[in-house]
Design a protein around this motif. Sequence first.
Motif, PDB file in Angstrom:
ATOM      1  N   ILE A 141      47.649  33.900  41.375  1.00 13.76           N
ATOM      2  CA  ILE A 141      47.287  35.460  41.568  1.00 13.76           C
ATOM      3  C   ILE A 141      48.199  35.934  42.582  1.00 13.76           C
ATOM      4  O   ILE A 141      48.122  35.291  43.877  1.00 13.76           O
ATOM      5  N   ASP A 142      48.963  36.910  42.545  1.00 11.75           N
ATOM      6  CA  ASP A 142      49.732  37.289  43.695  1.00 11.75           C
ATOM      7  C   ASP A 142      49.519  38.716  44.167  1.00 11.75           C
ATOM      8  O   ASP A 142      49.862  39.003  45.244  1.00 11.75           O
ATOM      9  N   THR A 143      48.713  39.456  43.485  1.00 19.55           N
ATOM     10  CA  THR A 143      48.723  40.877  43.930  1.00 19.55           C
ATOM     11  C   THR A 143      47.016  41.228  43.986  1.00 19.55           C
ATOM     12  O   THR A 143      46.228  40.485  43.585  1.00 19.55           O
ATOM     13  N   ASP A 144      46.946  42.238  44.777  1.00 21.48           N
ATOM     14  CA  ASP A 144      45.516  42.577  45.305  1.00 21.48           C
ATOM     15  C   ASP A 144      44.725  43.087  43.888  1.00 21.48           C
ATOM     16  O   ASP A 144      43.697  42.761  43.598  1.00 21.48           O
ATOM     17  N   GLU A 145      45.686  43.592  43.017  1.00 24.04           N
ATOM     18  CA  GLU A 145      44.928  44.130  41.653  1.00 24.04           C
ATOM     19  C   GLU A 145      44.323  43.122  41.005  1.00 24.04           C
ATOM     20  O   GLU A 145      43.402  43.130  40.424  1.00 24.04           O
ATOM     21  N   GLU A 146      45.253  42.181  40.788  1.00 21.09           N
ATOM     22  CA  GLU A 146      44.911  40.903  39.860  1.00 21.09           C
ATOM     23  C   GLU A 146      43.748  40.149  40.549  1.00 21.09           C
ATOM     24  O   GLU A 146      42.678  39.662  39.908  1.00 21.09           O
ATOM     25  N   ALA A 147      43.608  40.064  41.883  1.00 23.00           N
ATOM     26  CA  ALA A 147      42.682  39.468  42.632  1.00 23.00           C
ATOM     27  C   ALA A 147      41.191  40.131  42.448  1.00 23.00           C
ATOM     28  O   ALA A 147      40.243  39.598  42.090  1.00 23.00           O
ATOM     29  N   GLN A 148      41.277  41.514  42.440  1.00 27.58           N
ATOM     30  CA  GLN A 148      40.201  42.374  42.162  1.00 27.58           C
ATOM     31  C   GLN A 148      39.582  42.266  40.702  1.00 27.58           C
ATOM     32  O   GLN A 148      38.230  41.953  40.433  1.00 27.58           O
ATOM     33  N   LYS A 149      40.420  42.039  40.079  1.00 27.13           N
ATOM     34  CA  LYS A 149      40.275  42.008  38.484  1.00 27.13           C
ATOM     35  C   LYS A 149      39.407  40.569  38.287  1.00 27.13           C
ATOM     36  O   LYS A 149      38.597  40.527  37.514  1.00 27.13           O
ATOM     37  N   ALA A 150      40.074  39.601  38.763  1.00 26.06           N
ATOM     38  CA  ALA A 150      39.289  38.205  38.674  1.00 26.06           C
ATOM     39  C   ALA A 150      38.233  38.118  39.256  1.00 26.06           C
ATOM     40  O   ALA A 150      37.274  37.549  38.643  1.00 26.06           O
ATOM     41  N   TYR A 188      34.698  37.496  37.350  1.00 24.81           N
ATOM     42  CA  TYR A 188      33.362  36.477  37.752  1.00 24.81           C
ATOM     43  C   TYR A 188      31.934  36.918  38.066  1.00 24.81           C
ATOM     44  O   TYR A 188      31.021  36.403  37.966  1.00 24.81           O
ATOM     45  N   GLY A 189      31.769  38.214  38.489  1.00 26.83           N
ATOM     46  CA  GLY A 189      30.782  38.858  38.814  1.00 26.83           C
ATOM     47  C   GLY A 189      30.475  39.544  39.972  1.00 26.83           C
ATOM     48  O   GLY A 189      29.404  40.169  40.380  1.00 26.83           O
ATOM     49  N   MET A 190      31.659  39.926  40.807  1.00 27.66           N
ATOM     50  CA  MET A 190      31.580  40.715  42.119  1.00 27.66           C
ATOM     51  C   MET A 190      31.326  42.035  41.598  1.00 27.66           C
ATOM     52  O   MET A 190      31.987  42.681  40.700  1.00 27.66           O
ATOM     53  N   ASP A 191      30.651  42.944  42.612  1.00 30.43           N
ATOM     54  CA  ASP A 191      30.441  44.167  42.396  1.00 30.43           C
ATOM     55  C   ASP A 191      31.520  44.969  42.520  1.00 30.43           C
ATOM     56  O   ASP A 191      32.176  44.897  43.836  1.00 30.43           O
ATOM     57  N   PRO A 192      31.992  45.750  41.652  1.00 38.01           N
ATOM     58  CA  PRO A 192      33.319  46.644  41.772  1.00 38.01           C
ATOM     59  C   PRO A 192      33.420  47.540  42.965  1.00 38.01           C
ATOM     60  O   PRO A 192      34.303  47.597  43.496  1.00 38.01           O
ATOM     61  N   ASP A 193      32.208  48.233  43.257  1.00 36.63           N
ATOM     62  CA  ASP A 193      32.063  49.065  44.247  1.00 36.63           C
ATOM     63  C   ASP A 193      32.037  48.307  45.900  1.00 36.63           C
ATOM     64  O   ASP A 193      32.680  48.834  46.561  1.00 36.63           O
ATOM     65  N   GLU A 194      31.554  46.976  45.720  1.00 40.46           N
ATOM     66  CA  GLU A 194      31.563  46.508  47.125  1.00 40.46           C
ATOM     67  C   GLU A 194      33.094  46.016  47.460  1.00 40.46           C
ATOM     68  O   GLU A 194      33.215  45.756  48.678  1.00 40.46           O
ATOM     69  N   ILE A 195      33.730  45.425  46.604  1.00 42.68           N
ATOM     70  CA  ILE A 195      35.143  45.043  46.740  1.00 42.68           C
ATOM     71  C   ILE A 195      36.207  46.155  46.665  1.00 42.68           C
ATOM     72  O   ILE A 195      37.295  45.742  46.780  1.00 42.68           O
ATOM     73  N   LYS A 196      35.932  47.303  46.331  1.00 43.44           N
ATOM     74  CA  LYS A 196      36.731  48.309  46.338  1.00 43.44           C
ATOM     75  C   LYS A 196      37.967  48.215  47.625  1.00 43.44           C
ATOM     76  O   LYS A 196      37.548  48.369  48.669  1.00 43.44           O
ATOM     77  N   LEU A 237      39.355  38.893  49.640  1.00 49.23           N
ATOM     78  CA  LEU A 237      38.598  38.267  48.058  1.00 49.23           C
ATOM     79  C   LEU A 237      38.469  36.869  48.150  1.00 49.23           C
ATOM     80  O   LEU A 237      37.259  36.394  47.914  1.00 49.23           O
ATOM     81  N   ILE A 238      39.452  36.142  48.491  1.00 51.86           N
ATOM     82  CA  ILE A 238      39.447  34.620  48.834  1.00 51.86           C
ATOM     83  C   ILE A 238      38.205  34.438  49.682  1.00 51.86           C
ATOM     84  O   ILE A 238      37.265  33.487  49.538  1.00 51.86           O
TER      85      ILE A 238
END
Length: 533
Positions: free
Chosen positions: A345-354, A358-366, A373-374
């Motif tokens: 994974i190279d981009t922030d967008e890919e990392a957020q999608k992954a 897996y189950g992380m809250d989209p609002d919390e990791i916006k 994210l790692i």
Amino acid sequence: MSDQNMDNAVAAEQEMYVEDLTEQRKIRRQKLKDLQEAGRNPYLQETWNVTAYSKDIKDNFDAMEDCDVSMAGRIMSKRVMGKASFFDIQDKQGRIQCYIKRDDIGQEEYKWFKTYDIGDIVGFTGKVFRTRTGETSIHVSGLTLLSKSLQVLPDKWNGLKDTDLRYRQRYVDLIMNPEVKDTFIKRTKIIHEMKRVLEDDFGYMEVETPILSPIAGGANARPFITHHNTLNIDLYMRIANELYLKRCIVGGLDRVYEMGKMFRNEGMDRNHNPEYTSMECYYAYGNMETTMDVTEQLVYKAQMAVNGTPILHYQGKDFDVTPPWKRLNMADAVKEITGVDFSKIDTDEEAQKAAIGYGMDPDEIKGYTRGKLIAEMFEEYCEDVPGYLDGPVFVIGHPVEVSPLAKRDPKDPRITRRFEAYINGWEIANAFSELNDPIDQFERFAEQQREKDLGIDDEAHPMDFDFVNALEVGLPPTGGLGVGIDRVIMLITNSPTIRDVILFPTMKPEARHSRSAAEIGEELDEDNDKEGD
């Protein structure tokens, strides 16, 4: 409040206090009064010549039999039998039995001895002997009351078991529970050995840095705030001493350390207390690997000094702290536990999608970056996996976003040359090859300050212009290390909570009475005002 009303308030408070006394405590106060009226005020005693201690006598009985000794201690039990009695005293080494006869000390002294209570502190002289049952004892020839105990100690069968009361009244806890006293003796030994390792084995010099600072720097944490009246400025109690110690390295003190109290205005649990003991050390011309060696030796030699084995026994689990310790990459740990492979994974967008997948809250990791994210996924999904970080293990490969003071890894500038050491799933140490690029440091501080100003991270590191200025003067390549001393002591002493290894842990105040003297005085003032009207 008028002076008269303040006096009345204090008198009322004293009256309330006396009313709250138990019958036993009232009896003890009467005994004190009788002693004072007889010219035997125990509080006038200033000193006592102690020549021997309980354990030394027991361990060396053959050499000390029939020897004259002078001892002092607290009466812990007492068996009065007419013309002779036995009592046990407790000194700094433990307990020993004493035998006292009326004919040896005189009828008057023996009469007073019979009034002494459990908890009273006495000084005495006598000879070492063994009773017919084989118990090492002291045949008392002279006895003096050195301090009268007005409180009633817990009984010897039940002891002091209430956990909250034990922490509030640690002085009673130390008296009644020998294992508690042993823990704090071990604590001192651990700290002494750690300082010896730092100074003798690695050549560090101990220094002192400010506890109050205009900037709460060196870590990401919520500080305590106070105010200096003369300068009319707010100051922060330190959350770390890192930045000042690195200034010492800039100044040419090549290896420095400080062990002392840190203060963080955060939650309290089994592993956290608002004030705690930390050790930080900095090694000019060292690096992350150098500080790994220091970390291993600090824990290993402290464990050996106290317990004589490299196998650390903690709450039913065993940990071998013999160096070298295992290394574990943070991104590899996330992949092993969650299956998310950040190496692909190279981009922030890919990392957020992954992460969301897996189950992380989209609002919390916006707005979170790949590196952030790692770190979040490691903390969320890896740290609490039973047994996974039992270690001892060094977790490496921390993203630059969560490591504002660490040097970038030249092989991958997205991560830093940093490690965290874990034992039993707890982080016990944090270290890195120190960032010494002032431009990079300024930019990281600026980003952290931006996150703080925008409310993204309340605990982000603030800008510290003077520290950047120190880096511009020139910081040599340096390895830095911070160790949570209390957690290491918990492990080595097999103590369940951090409160068990801090003599006086932070507690919510306990109200002795429903109203204070000031409150009573205010009521008296109000009553007087009404009478005047």
